[in-house]
Design an enzyme around this catalytic site. Sequence first.
Site, PDB file in Angstrom:
ATOM      1  N   CYS A  44      27.297  -5.768 -38.489  1.00  0.00           N
ATOM      2  CA  CYS A  44      28.154  -6.142 -37.365  1.00  0.00           C
ATOM      3  C   CYS A  44      29.601  -5.717 -37.608  1.00  0.00           C
ATOM      4  O   CYS A  44      30.301  -5.316 -36.683  1.00  0.00           O
ATOM      5  CB  CYS A  44      28.063  -7.643 -37.107  1.00  0.00           C
ATOM      6  N   THR A  45      30.038  -5.783 -38.846  1.00  0.00           N
ATOM      7  CA  THR A  45      31.390  -5.341 -39.194  1.00  0.00           C
ATOM      8  C   THR A  45      31.502  -3.834 -39.018  1.00  0.00           C
ATOM      9  O   THR A  45      32.480  -3.336 -38.437  1.00  0.00           O
ATOM     10  CB  THR A  45      31.750  -5.756 -40.634  1.00  0.00           C
TER      11      THR A  45
END
Length: 154
Positions: A44-45
């Site tokens: 997600c980062t």
Amino acid sequence: MLEAGMKAPAFTLADKDGNLVCLQDFLGKKVVLYFYPRDNTPGCTRQACAFKDAYQGFLDKDVVVIGISKDSVSSHQKFAEKYELPFLLLSDPERQAIEAYGVWQEKKLYGKVSFGVVRSTFVIGEDGTIRKVFSKAKPDSNAGEILAYLEGEQ
């Protein structure tokens, strides 16, 4: 999951500062709406940072970028500050938009079955209709794929 040609479901969710944001606020603009499992996880980062790196390309096309997960407003605030994310992050702890867009699905990891957000991105047209769906989006290439799609559409 929703498909291209369908009307994008309306929603009203809080952003990282607690302000309510409605999808209808963006009628007349294209919207890239991406759903992701969780703030501060590796995939997600990487996905959020890829959108950050490509953000000027979206601005040049007058496209709004919105990320949605179940994380809290305060989690989004920390995530956005830590990675200097310039786009909207919306908190959906009740899964209002997550379920409306059909991205809350059964997932299997190492033989274990659970439910969660399947990383998916929707391109919504100026009229509020879904133009393109990127299901099971890849964190590293999703932003670039969407920009390439938008290039071909114009």
